[in-house]
Design a protein around this motif. Sequence first.
Motif, PDB file in Angstrom:
ATOM      1  N   LYS A 298       0.799  -1.230   0.000  1.00 41.47           N
ATOM      2  CA  LYS A 298       0.000   0.000   0.000  1.00 41.47           C
ATOM      3  C   LYS A 298       0.829   1.277   0.000  1.00 41.47           C
ATOM      4  O   LYS A 298       0.271   2.374  -0.126  1.00 41.47           O
ATOM      5  CB  LYS A 298      -0.932   0.009   1.217  1.00 41.47           C
ATOM      6  CG  LYS A 298      -1.947  -1.134   1.239  1.00 41.47           C
ATOM      7  CD  LYS A 298      -2.908  -1.039   0.070  1.00 41.47           C
ATOM      8  CE  LYS A 298      -3.979  -2.124   0.148  1.00 41.47           C
ATOM      9  NZ  LYS A 298      -4.934  -2.029  -0.994  1.00 41.47           N
ATOM     10  N   THR A 299       2.134   1.190   0.144  1.00 45.50           N
ATOM     11  CA  THR A 299       2.946   2.401   0.210  1.00 45.50           C
ATOM     12  C   THR A 299       2.841   3.220  -1.075  1.00 45.50           C
ATOM     13  O   THR A 299       2.750   2.666  -2.181  1.00 45.50           O
ATOM     14  CB  THR A 299       4.421   2.047   0.489  1.00 45.50           C
ATOM     15  OG1 THR A 299       5.179   3.257   0.594  1.00 45.50           O
ATOM     16  CG2 THR A 299       5.007   1.186  -0.628  1.00 45.50           C
ATOM     17  N   THR A 300       2.865   4.527  -0.926  1.00 45.32           N
ATOM     18  CA  THR A 300       2.943   5.432  -2.072  1.00 45.32           C
ATOM     19  C   THR A 300       4.330   6.056  -2.182  1.00 45.32           C
ATOM     20  O   THR A 300       4.563   6.917  -3.028  1.00 45.32           O
ATOM     21  CB  THR A 300       1.893   6.547  -1.952  1.00 45.32           C
ATOM     22  OG1 THR A 300       2.128   7.284  -0.734  1.00 45.32           O
ATOM     23  CG2 THR A 300       0.476   5.975  -1.931  1.00 45.32           C
ATOM     24  N   ALA A 301       5.234   5.638  -1.287  1.00 45.11           N
ATOM     25  CA  ALA A 301       6.605   6.157  -1.323  1.00 45.11           C
ATOM     26  C   ALA A 301       7.410   5.413  -2.385  1.00 45.11           C
ATOM     27  O   ALA A 301       7.233   4.209  -2.588  1.00 45.11           O
ATOM     28  CB  ALA A 301       7.263   5.996   0.037  1.00 45.11           C
ATOM     29  N   THR A 302       8.317   6.116  -3.029  1.00 48.23           N
ATOM     30  CA  THR A 302       9.180   5.488  -4.028  1.00 48.23           C
ATOM     31  C   THR A 302      10.050   4.409  -3.399  1.00 48.23           C
ATOM     32  O   THR A 302      10.239   3.331  -3.973  1.00 48.23           O
ATOM     33  CB  THR A 302      10.074   6.549  -4.688  1.00 48.23           C
ATOM     34  OG1 THR A 302       9.249   7.569  -5.258  1.00 48.23           O
ATOM     35  CG2 THR A 302      10.944   5.931  -5.767  1.00 48.23           C
ATOM     36  N   CYS A 303      10.555   4.697  -2.208  1.00 48.79           N
ATOM     37  CA  CYS A 303      11.455   3.778  -1.509  1.00 48.79           C
ATOM     38  C   CYS A 303      10.865   3.446  -0.148  1.00 48.79           C
ATOM     39  O   CYS A 303      10.614   4.356   0.659  1.00 48.79           O
ATOM     40  CB  CYS A 303      12.837   4.401  -1.329  1.00 48.79           C
ATOM     41  SG  CYS A 303      13.554   5.043  -2.864  1.00 48.79           S
ATOM     42  N   THR A 304      10.652   2.167   0.145  1.00 51.58           N
ATOM     43  CA  THR A 304      10.007   1.752   1.393  1.00 51.58           C
ATOM     44  C   THR A 304      10.727   0.557   1.994  1.00 51.58           C
ATOM     45  O   THR A 304      11.131  -0.363   1.268  1.00 51.58           O
ATOM     46  CB  THR A 304       8.531   1.377   1.150  1.00 51.58           C
ATOM     47  OG1 THR A 304       7.825   2.525   0.688  1.00 51.58           O
ATOM     48  CG2 THR A 304       7.867   0.868   2.421  1.00 51.58           C
ATOM     49  N   SER A 305      10.880   0.572   3.314  1.00 49.43           N
ATOM     50  CA  SER A 305      11.395  -0.599   4.028  1.00 49.43           C
ATOM     51  C   SER A 305      10.609  -0.770   5.313  1.00 49.43           C
ATOM     52  O   SER A 305      10.101   0.202   5.875  1.00 49.43           O
ATOM     53  CB  SER A 305      12.885  -0.443   4.348  1.00 49.43           C
ATOM     54  OG  SER A 305      13.082   0.537   5.354  1.00 49.43           O
ATOM     55  N   ILE A 306      10.497  -2.012   5.783  1.00 54.97           N
ATOM     56  CA  ILE A 306       9.858  -2.286   7.070  1.00 54.97           C
ATOM     57  C   ILE A 306      10.646  -3.363   7.786  1.00 54.97           C
ATOM     58  O   ILE A 306      11.012  -4.387   7.203  1.00 54.97           O
ATOM     59  CB  ILE A 306       8.371  -2.710   6.923  1.00 54.97           C
ATOM     60  CG1 ILE A 306       7.795  -3.108   8.304  1.00 54.97           C
ATOM     61  CG2 ILE A 306       8.172  -3.793   5.883  1.00 54.97           C
ATOM     62  CD1 ILE A 306       6.298  -3.317   8.310  1.00 54.97           C
TER      63      ILE A 306
END
Length: 456
Positions: A298-306
């Motif tokens: 669901k992220t709208t960020a270009t770069c995502t980490s969890i």
Amino acid sequence: MSNVISTEAANLISRAARLHTADTPASNVYLHHNIVPRGTVFSPEHDHIVVAQDSAVTFIDDEPTKNWGHKCRYLMQDARSGRVLQEVHALMPPSFAFGVDFKSVHIGTPPHIVSDFPVLHLPQLPPWIFFNPSQWYAILYAGASNNRHLNDIEFLYRTLVHTYKVPKANITVLNYNGTLNYNNNDWTPHVGPVGNWPGDNTPYQVKIDGKGTRQALLDAIAAVGKKLGANDKLLIHTNNHGGRTPNNKSSTLCAYEGPVTLPSDFGAALAALPKYKGLMVMMEQCFAGGFIDAVIQKTTATCTSIATAVDAFTSSDGGPNFDPYALSWIRAMANATESGGVLVPPPVLDANNHVTAQSAFDWSKTRGGPDDNPQYKQNAMCGGTLTLAPDPGFTIHLPPLYVKLWPWEILPDPGPETVKSLLPTLVEQAGRHDVGVPAGIAEARAAVASAARSLH
């Protein structure tokens, strides 16, 4: 007839409960003050434990050193004989303040004792000397907090403000009832001063902005969405306790009061954000791994980490002053211990000498609690290269004569003649940043030029 359990009856019921749980000597045992009427429901948001008949209710915490949820039991007993009428295995306590209605009758595992750490003050550069065209925002959440969860939040808050120069106005903190308060180890609300933060035995610095509830968390995500620009980045850290839905189909994030947050809730809030550069998520609560797919999808960020302390079916460990995994992850990001000590070995740094999301996870994944099993995922390679460090921006460099490296301070205070000699250099430096300079910098440049003219 009073429904309060007498001391004599309580002793009998407690002995029967301890005999029933003799195979788990490390368990902590709590007895409800009153005879509980038939139909009473405990933990309605999670396990939905229904009392089948009027009973004395004993709550057994089988894993006292872990965060909720974890293995526990409810014993419904005959109030006269202590005989066990009903036993229900569960993951969650009656409430996160169950110490108000239940009294401790046996401690198999003593509560963690909070101890002070040596005081070590680290030098910090003041954040106001930096200008950065991109911004970091942060949401730090702890719902039904114990003191260790507040301490985790404080460590991360200090790391953001002091190490990474994130403006305090960009950080939203949601905790417990909207204050620095928390539940004690006996599960009663803390009363009185909160004392000092055990990291360095100094007062808490974190400012609490609201309650640790589902609605407050979703509102905070929506509010930051109104501020995010295309180059901005967002850190979300969730803490305290987590559970599983009654049908065991989903992880949950617990709240101080009201409904829990589901991965679908969290994902929908992230999906409503505008396009932005980076999202970094770290979740410490039990069963946190159940949120990973919602974040990545669901992220709208270009770069995502969890990064999470555990997978979707495991309880995370708790500690005396901090949660082990949260502590190790924040240590990695700070590249220092909570008291300012050096990490040995240190986390791997990128080409700019910064700790990345990937390197923080790599360093922390073997340094959490014994039962933690940290999980990590990113939507692209750039998700792992995210760092909390500010992007390069406009700075004014003072001559080496006036910079003392330990601690950082200006020595001596330059007099008018020295300031006059420096002004041409400052004006020249400011003039190199004509493109895209915000109004604040332009105004500062004008003030410098005006001061220069007044000294001539």
